[in-house]
Design an enzyme around this catalytic site. Structure first.
Site, PDB file in Angstrom:
ATOM      1  N   CYS A  74      30.006  45.038  15.907  1.00 37.34           N
ATOM      2  CA  CYS A  74      31.467  44.933  15.888  1.00 37.34           C
ATOM      3  C   CYS A  74      32.038  44.474  14.551  1.00 37.34           C
ATOM      4  O   CYS A  74      33.143  44.849  14.168  1.00 37.34           O
ATOM      5  CB  CYS A  74      31.952  43.968  16.973  1.00 37.34           C
ATOM      6  SG  CYS A  74      31.088  44.137  18.540  1.00 37.34           S
ATOM      7  N   CYS A  77      33.809  46.585  11.517  1.00 37.78           N
ATOM      8  CA  CYS A  77      35.192  47.061  11.597  1.00 37.78           C
ATOM      9  C   CYS A  77      36.193  45.940  11.875  1.00 37.78           C
ATOM     10  O   CYS A  77      37.315  45.968  11.370  1.00 37.78           O
ATOM     11  CB  CYS A  77      35.305  48.121  12.688  1.00 37.78           C
ATOM     12  SG  CYS A  77      34.414  49.625  12.251  1.00 37.78           S
ATOM     13  N   HIS A  78      35.784  44.961  12.697  1.00 35.95           N
ATOM     14  CA  HIS A  78      36.757  43.929  13.093  1.00 35.95           C
ATOM     15  C   HIS A  78      36.695  42.694  12.194  1.00 35.95           C
ATOM     16  O   HIS A  78      37.591  41.852  12.264  1.00 35.95           O
ATOM     17  CB  HIS A  78      36.513  43.516  14.549  1.00 35.95           C
ATOM     18  CG  HIS A  78      36.695  44.648  15.520  1.00 35.95           C
ATOM     19  ND1 HIS A  78      37.937  45.036  15.971  1.00 35.95           N
ATOM     20  CD2 HIS A  78      35.805  45.497  16.079  1.00 35.95           C
ATOM     21  CE1 HIS A  78      37.783  46.072  16.800  1.00 35.95           C
ATOM     22  NE2 HIS A  78      36.507  46.373  16.872  1.00 35.95           N
ATOM     23  N   MET A 128      38.613  53.299  18.998  1.00 39.80           N
ATOM     24  CA  MET A 128      37.426  52.525  19.367  1.00 39.80           C
ATOM     25  C   MET A 128      36.494  53.429  20.181  1.00 39.80           C
ATOM     26  O   MET A 128      36.933  54.072  21.139  1.00 39.80           O
ATOM     27  CB  MET A 128      37.887  51.342  20.216  1.00 39.80           C
ATOM     28  CG  MET A 128      36.797  50.669  20.980  1.00 39.80           C
ATOM     29  SD  MET A 128      36.219  49.210  20.151  1.00 39.80           S
ATOM     30  CE  MET A 128      35.063  48.617  21.379  1.00 39.80           C
ATOM     31  N   HIS A 364      39.055  50.923   1.195  1.00 36.76           N
ATOM     32  CA  HIS A 364      37.728  51.277   1.706  1.00 36.76           C
ATOM     33  C   HIS A 364      36.950  52.081   0.656  1.00 36.76           C
ATOM     34  O   HIS A 364      36.443  51.530  -0.281  1.00 36.76           O
ATOM     35  CB  HIS A 364      37.888  52.029   3.035  1.00 36.76           C
ATOM     36  CG  HIS A 364      36.623  52.175   3.793  1.00 36.76           C
ATOM     37  ND1 HIS A 364      36.023  51.134   4.444  1.00 36.76           N
ATOM     38  CD2 HIS A 364      35.816  53.241   3.994  1.00 36.76           C
ATOM     39  CE1 HIS A 364      34.899  51.542   5.023  1.00 36.76           C
ATOM     40  NE2 HIS A 364      34.748  52.826   4.760  1.00 36.76           N
ATOM     41  N   HIS A 406      39.797  59.136   4.576  1.00 39.17           N
ATOM     42  CA  HIS A 406      38.390  58.725   4.342  1.00 39.17           C
ATOM     43  C   HIS A 406      37.781  59.721   3.368  1.00 39.17           C
ATOM     44  O   HIS A 406      37.201  60.732   3.773  1.00 39.17           O
ATOM     45  CB  HIS A 406      37.622  58.698   5.671  1.00 39.17           C
ATOM     46  CG  HIS A 406      36.296  58.013   5.546  1.00 39.17           C
ATOM     47  ND1 HIS A 406      35.211  58.601   4.943  1.00 39.17           N
ATOM     48  CD2 HIS A 406      35.879  56.770   5.926  1.00 39.17           C
ATOM     49  CE1 HIS A 406      34.191  57.747   4.972  1.00 39.17           C
ATOM     50  NE2 HIS A 406      34.568  56.633   5.560  1.00 39.17           N
TER      51      HIS A 406
HETATM   52 FE1  DHE Z   1      30.051  53.731   4.992  1.00 35.70          FE
HETATM   53  C1  DHE Z   1      30.367  54.514   1.621  1.00 35.70           C
HETATM   54  C2  DHE Z   1      31.751  50.840   4.463  1.00 35.70           C
HETATM   55  C3  DHE Z   1      30.120  53.199   8.375  1.00 35.70           C
HETATM   56  C4  DHE Z   1      27.966  56.366   5.443  1.00 35.70           C
HETATM   57  N1  DHE Z   1      30.919  52.868   3.349  1.00 35.70           N
HETATM   58  C5  DHE Z   1      30.952  53.350   2.065  1.00 35.70           C
HETATM   59  C6  DHE Z   1      31.689  52.439   1.236  1.00 35.70           C
HETATM   60  C7  DHE Z   1      32.067  51.393   2.031  1.00 35.70           C
HETATM   61  C8  DHE Z   1      31.581  51.655   3.360  1.00 35.70           C
HETATM   62  C9  DHE Z   1      32.853  50.179   1.615  1.00 35.70           C
HETATM   63  C10 DHE Z   1      31.982  52.633  -0.241  1.00 35.70           C
HETATM   64  C11 DHE Z   1      30.835  52.156  -1.093  1.00 35.70           C
HETATM   65  C12 DHE Z   1      31.065  52.383  -2.574  1.00 35.70           C
HETATM   66  O1  DHE Z   1      31.490  53.482  -2.969  1.00 35.70           O
HETATM   67  O2  DHE Z   1      30.842  51.459  -3.363  1.00 35.70           O
HETATM   68  N2  DHE Z   1      30.859  52.300   6.213  1.00 35.70           N
HETATM   69  C13 DHE Z   1      31.503  51.193   5.787  1.00 35.70           C
HETATM   70  C14 DHE Z   1      31.919  50.402   6.917  1.00 35.70           C
HETATM   71  O3  DHE Z   1      32.474  49.262   6.868  1.00 35.70           O
HETATM   72  C15 DHE Z   1      31.673  51.179   8.157  1.00 35.70           C
HETATM   73  C16 DHE Z   1      33.001  51.742   8.640  1.00 35.70           C
HETATM   74  C17 DHE Z   1      31.107  50.384   9.326  1.00 35.70           C
HETATM   75  C18 DHE Z   1      29.861  49.612   8.980  1.00 35.70           C
HETATM   76  O4  DHE Z   1      29.596  48.632   9.669  1.00 35.70           O
HETATM   77  O5  DHE Z   1      29.146  49.938   8.044  1.00 35.70           O
HETATM   78  C19 DHE Z   1      30.801  52.304   7.578  1.00 35.70           C
HETATM   79  N3  DHE Z   1      29.214  54.642   6.635  1.00 35.70           N
HETATM   80  C20 DHE Z   1      29.351  54.254   7.912  1.00 35.70           C
HETATM   81  C21 DHE Z   1      28.568  55.075   8.798  1.00 35.70           C
HETATM   82  O6  DHE Z   1      28.453  54.939  10.061  1.00 35.70           O
HETATM   83  C22 DHE Z   1      27.983  56.166   7.978  1.00 35.70           C
HETATM   84  C23 DHE Z   1      28.671  57.478   8.345  1.00 35.70           C
HETATM   85  C24 DHE Z   1      26.485  56.394   8.166  1.00 35.70           C
HETATM   86  C25 DHE Z   1      25.622  55.314   7.575  1.00 35.70           C
HETATM   87  O7  DHE Z   1      24.691  55.644   6.857  1.00 35.70           O
HETATM   88  O8  DHE Z   1      25.860  54.143   7.857  1.00 35.70           O
HETATM   89  C26 DHE Z   1      28.379  55.721   6.582  1.00 35.70           C
HETATM   90  N4  DHE Z   1      29.320  55.178   3.754  1.00 35.70           N
HETATM   91  C27 DHE Z   1      28.436  56.140   4.145  1.00 35.70           C
HETATM   92  C28 DHE Z   1      28.064  56.932   2.989  1.00 35.70           C
HETATM   93  C29 DHE Z   1      28.761  56.400   1.893  1.00 35.70           C
HETATM   94  C30 DHE Z   1      29.539  55.297   2.400  1.00 35.70           C
HETATM   95  C31 DHE Z   1      27.109  58.121   2.994  1.00 35.70           C
HETATM   96  C32 DHE Z   1      28.708  56.881   0.426  1.00 35.70           C
HETATM   97  C33 DHE Z   1      29.628  58.036   0.215  1.00 35.70           C
HETATM   98  C34 DHE Z   1      29.490  58.606  -1.191  1.00 35.70           C
HETATM   99  O9  DHE Z   1      29.407  59.838  -1.299  1.00 35.70           O
HETATM  100  O10 DHE Z   1      29.463  57.842  -2.161  1.00 35.70           O
END
Ligand code: DHE
Length: 587
Positions: A74, A77-78, A128, A364, A406
Site C-alpha cells: 500500500c 501509492c498512499h 484502486m 512522478h 504517465h
Molecule cells: Fe515505476 C519509473 C515509481 C509502479 C515500472 N517508477 C518510475 C519512476 C518512479 C516510479 C518515481 C521514475 C524513476 C526515474 O526516472 O528516476 N512505480 C513507482 C511507484 O511509486 C509505483 C506507482 C508503485 C510502487 O510501489 O512502486 C510504481 N513501476 C511500477 C510498476 O508496477 C511497474 C509497471 C513494474 C515494476 O517493475 O515495478 C513500474 N517504473 C517502472 C519502469 C520505470 C519506472 C519500467 C522506468 C521507465 C523508463 O523508461 O525510464
C-alpha cells in the site's frame, strides 16, 4: 461499487518487516487514482489524527500482519504516513467511523471497517485495484482495521547507516582496464526481473541472456554511467547495486542501501564528472543521497522534508524521478508530494547549491525534450505536466493534460503540422497527449506559437497506458496498456504511424505472437524499448511469478514479429533499458 479492475498478473514476494520496506505496492498493485484527489484532500494539511471513534481492537499479531501488508502493498501509492499521493489519504481522521458510530461527522465522510473492507476487496472506480484475489478475507479485515490506527513510522536512515550497509566487492584498482570480451555493450538490455529481485543482461545483437544478477527486492529501474560501462539498479528496498560490464561476465562490484524504500538513481553525466557521482532518491526516509560513482561510497544525504507548493509542511515528500543534465553539472530531482523540482548542482557537493522550482504536486516520472534543455515531468494526480528549463533554472510551463499522465520518459518526434512534440500517455484517460516543445532552429520559428500547448490528442482504445516510446530513426509511436482491464488491451501494444496521425493505431497482440500458452491471469505487455540501431522494439510480456513470461521483439519498420526470448529464469520481466539509449537519453 465500481467495475472491477484487473486482477494483478503478479504476486509480490513476502518480505521481512525488518526491511520495513515500504516496498509498497509491490507489483502491479499500482493504485490508480482517477479522480481521487477531487474526492478528498490527498496530502491535506495535518489532520487531527485522533478524530472520530477510536480504532478497532487488534491483537499484537494482527498489527504486525497489517504493518507488513501495508508496507508491501500500500505504501507506494498512499505513502508511509498515509498522507496520500497517487493513492488517497488514509489517515484515521477519515478511515475511522465517527465517534457516534455513524459514517459522517461535520459533513466529512467517515469510512469504518465495513466500507474499507469493500474498498480493499473490490477496488474502486477511482483507480484502486481489487485485492480479493491476493489477500484472504481475514487479511482484508485486518487491513480494514489496521488503516484506522495511527500510522507506524519506520526508522530514519542516516549517512552512518548507509556507510554500514556499503559493500565494496571489487575495488576500482582490481577491475579490468579494458573490456574483457568483444560484446557490443551499447546494445545490451538491462531487464528488470521484478519479483525475483534480479536483473537480466541480454545481448541485443545475439538475443542471448548474457548474465542474471541479484539486485534489490522488486528492482525498479536501471540507469547507465556516462561511460556506458556501469549499470546501476535500485530496488524498492532501497538497495543500489553497481554492475561492471567490462568483466568477462558482468559482476556486481559494489552495493549500498540508501533507505528502506526507493525508486530512482542517476549518474553525473556532465563533462569532467563522467562516472564520478551517483545520486539516489528514496521514498523512505524522504531524502536523496550522493555517492561515489565507481564505488558507491556514501558522501552526503539531503532531506526533502519541507513545504509543498501550497505552503503546507509535508513530513514525507518522496523523491520520484531524477535525471542528469547533459549541459550543466546538475541533477533534476523531482519531489513528489511537495511539487518542488530541485536542480542540484554537484560541482561542489560540500557546499551544495540547489535551485528549488515550484511546479505542481505529485511529481512522478518524466523525460527530456528533443533538445535535452527542458525536462518534462508528470504531476500525475494534479493532471499536469511540468516543464523545467534547465538552462535558465526556471519553470517553463505547467501544461494541463488528461487524467493521470504517465509518460515514463515520454517520446520525442517531429509532428508534420506542429513541429517538435513530446508525448505522454495517461493512466486515467484513453488519450496520448502531444505537447509542442521549443526549438532554436530558424526553420522551426513558425511552431513557436504552439509551444507548451497540447497540440493533439491521439485516441487509444482504453485508459491504462504506462509507457510510450519512439526513436529518432523510427516512424512509429509505441504505446502499451498494461493497466487496462480488458485482456485484449492489456496483452497488446498499439502502434501509431507518425506520418499519418489521423489513423487509428495498429494493434499487435503480443501475448498471442509470443506463442506461449494462454494464462488465466492477465499478462501485462509493457515498456516498449528500442535497440541501439532504432530498428527493433522490445516488449515485456509480464506474467505471474509461476507463468512463463517473455521478451517479444518486433521489427519497427514492418511491425512483424522478430524474436521471442523466453527462459525459465525470465520471471516477471518489466522495465528494459538499452544501454546506448539510456546512456544518451534517446527516446
Ligand atoms: Fe515505476 C519509473 C515509481 C509502479 C515500472 N517508477 C518510475 C519512476 C518512479 C516510479 C518515481 C521514475 C524513476 C526515474 O526516472 O528516476 N512505480 C513507482 C511507484 O511509486 C509505483 C506507482 C508503485 C510502487 O510501489 O512502486 C510504481 N513501476 C511500477 C510498476 O508496477 C511497474 C509497471 C513494474 C515494476 O517493475 O515495478 C513500474 N517504473 C517502472 C519502469 C520505470 C519506472 C519500467 C522506468 C521507465 C523508463 O523508461 O525510464
Amino acid at each position: 461499487m465500481s467495475k472491477r479492475l484487473p486482477t494483478r498478473a503478479t504476486r509480490p514476494a513476502r518480505l521481512s518487516w525488518v526491511m520495513v520496506s515500504a516496498i509498497s505496492a509491490a507489483l502491479g498493485t499500482m493504485m490508480l487514482t482517477a479522480g481521487a484527489q477531487a474526492q478528498q484532500p490527498a496530502a491535506a494539511p495535518a489532520a487531527p489524527a485522533a478524530a472520530g471513534a477510536t480504532a478497532p481492537e487488534m491483537t499484537a499479531a494482527e498489527v504486525e500482519a497489517g504493518k507488513k501488508i501495508y508496507f508491501e502493498r500500500c505504501a507506494g501509492c498512499h505513502g508511509v504516513l498515509r498522507k496520500g499521493a497517487t493513492g488517497k489519504n488514509l489517515e484515521p481522521h477519515w478511515t475511522r467511523k465517527a465517534k457516534d458510530g455513524t459514517t459522517t461527522e461535520g459533513g466529512t465522510l467517515k469510512l469504518g471497517t465495513g466500507r474499507l473492507e469493500k474498498i480493499i476487496g473490490l477496488g474502486t472506480e477511482g483507480g484502486m485495484v481489487n485485492y480479493d484475489d491476493i489477500l484472504t478475507k481475514e487479511e482484508i479485515n485486518i487491513m480494514a482495521r489496521y488503516i484506522q490506527r495511527t500510522p507506524d513510522v519506520p526508522p530514519e536512515f542516516s549517512l552512518r547507516d548507509m556507510q554500514a550497509s556499503w559493500k565494496l566487492i571489487v575495488p576500482v584498482a582490481e577491475r579490468p582496464k579494458a573490456p574483457m570480451h568483444k560484446i557490443n555493450l551499447k546494445n545490451i538490455f538491462a531487464v528488470t526481473l521484478r519479483d525475483t529481485g534480479k536483473l537480466a543482461l541480454i545481448d541485443g545483437d545475439t538475443k542471448q541472456i548474457w548474465q542474471i544478477l541479484d539486485t534489490g527486492y522488486a528492482v525498479h529501474i536501471s540507469r547507465l554511467s556516462a561511460s556506458g560501462r556501469y549499470v546501476y539498479t535500485v530496488g524498492r528496498d532501497g538497495l543500489v547495486t553497481l554492475i561492471d560490464m567490462w568483466f568477462e561476465v558482468p559482476k556486481t562490484v559494489a552495493s549500498i542501501r540508501m533507505g528502506s524504500d526507493a525508486r530512482s538513481v542517476d549518474t553525473s553525466k556532465f563533462k569532467g564528472f563522467e562516472d564520478k557521482y551517483l545520486i539516489g532518491g528514496s521514498y523512505w526516509p524522504p531524502q536523496y543521497s550522493i555517492m561515489e560513482g565507481e564505488t558507491l561510497k556514501p558522501l552526503k544525504v539531503v532531506s526533502t522534508r519541507g513545504m509543498t507548493v501550497d505552503g503546507d509542511y509535508h513530513p514525507e515528500p518522496r523523491v520520484a524521478s531524477i535525471v542528469s543534465s547533459h549541459i550543466k553539472p546538475e541533477w533534476v530531482v523531482n519531489i513528489k508530494e511537495t511539487g518542488q523540482i530541485l536542480l542540484v548542482d554537484y560541482s561542489d557537493i560540500k557546499n551544495l547549491r540547489t535551485t528549488t522550482i515550484e511546479s505542481a504536486k505529485f511529481l512522478h516520472d518524466g523525460g527530456w525534450d528533443i533538445t535535452k534543455r527542458y525536462f518534462l515531468v508528470a504531476a500525475n494526480a494534479s493532471h499536469k505536466i511540468a516543464a523545467v528549463d534547465t538552462k535558465t533554472g526556471k519553470l517553463a510551463a505547467l501544461v494541463d493534460t488528461k487524467k493521470i499522465p504517465h509518460p515514463g520518459r515520454g517520446a520525442n518526434f517531429f509532428h508534420p503540422q506542429f513541429g517538435p512534440v513530446w508525448a505522454t500517455g495517461h493512466l486515467g484517460d484513453p488519450v496520448i497527449s502531444l505537447i509542442s516543445t521549443p526549438s532554436d532552429k530558424p526553420a522551426h520559428a513558425k511552431f513557436k506559437q504552439h509551444n507548451w500547448k497540447v497540440v493533439q490528442e491521439l485516441k487509444m482504445p482504453g485508459a491504462g497506458n504506462l509507457f510510450v516510446k519512439t526513436h529518432p530513426k523510427s516512424q512509429h509511436l509505441w504505446a502499451d496498456l498494461p493497466m487496462n482491464p480488458e485482456r485484449e488491451n492489456t496483452e497488446s501494444v498499439y502502434v501509431f504511424d507518425l506520418t499519418d496521425l489521423s489513423k487509428a493505431p495498429r494493434k499487435l497482440d503480443v501475448a498471442k505472437d509470443s506463442g506461449l500458452p494462454e494464462t488465466k491471469a492477465l499478462r501485462r505487455v509493457t515498456h516498449p524499448e528500442f535497440n541501439q540501431a532504432g530498428d527493433e522494439v522490445w516488449l515485456s510480456l509480464w506474467g505471474g511469478k509461476t507463468d512463463r513470461s517473455a521478451i517479444v521483439i518486433y521489427d519497427d519498420k514492418t511491425l512483424k514479429l522478430k524474436k521471442v526470448i523466453t527462459d525459465p529464469n525470465m520471471i516477471t520481466p518489466t522495465g528494459k533499458f538499452n544501454v546506448f539509449n539510456t546512456q544518451f537519453d534517446i527516446y
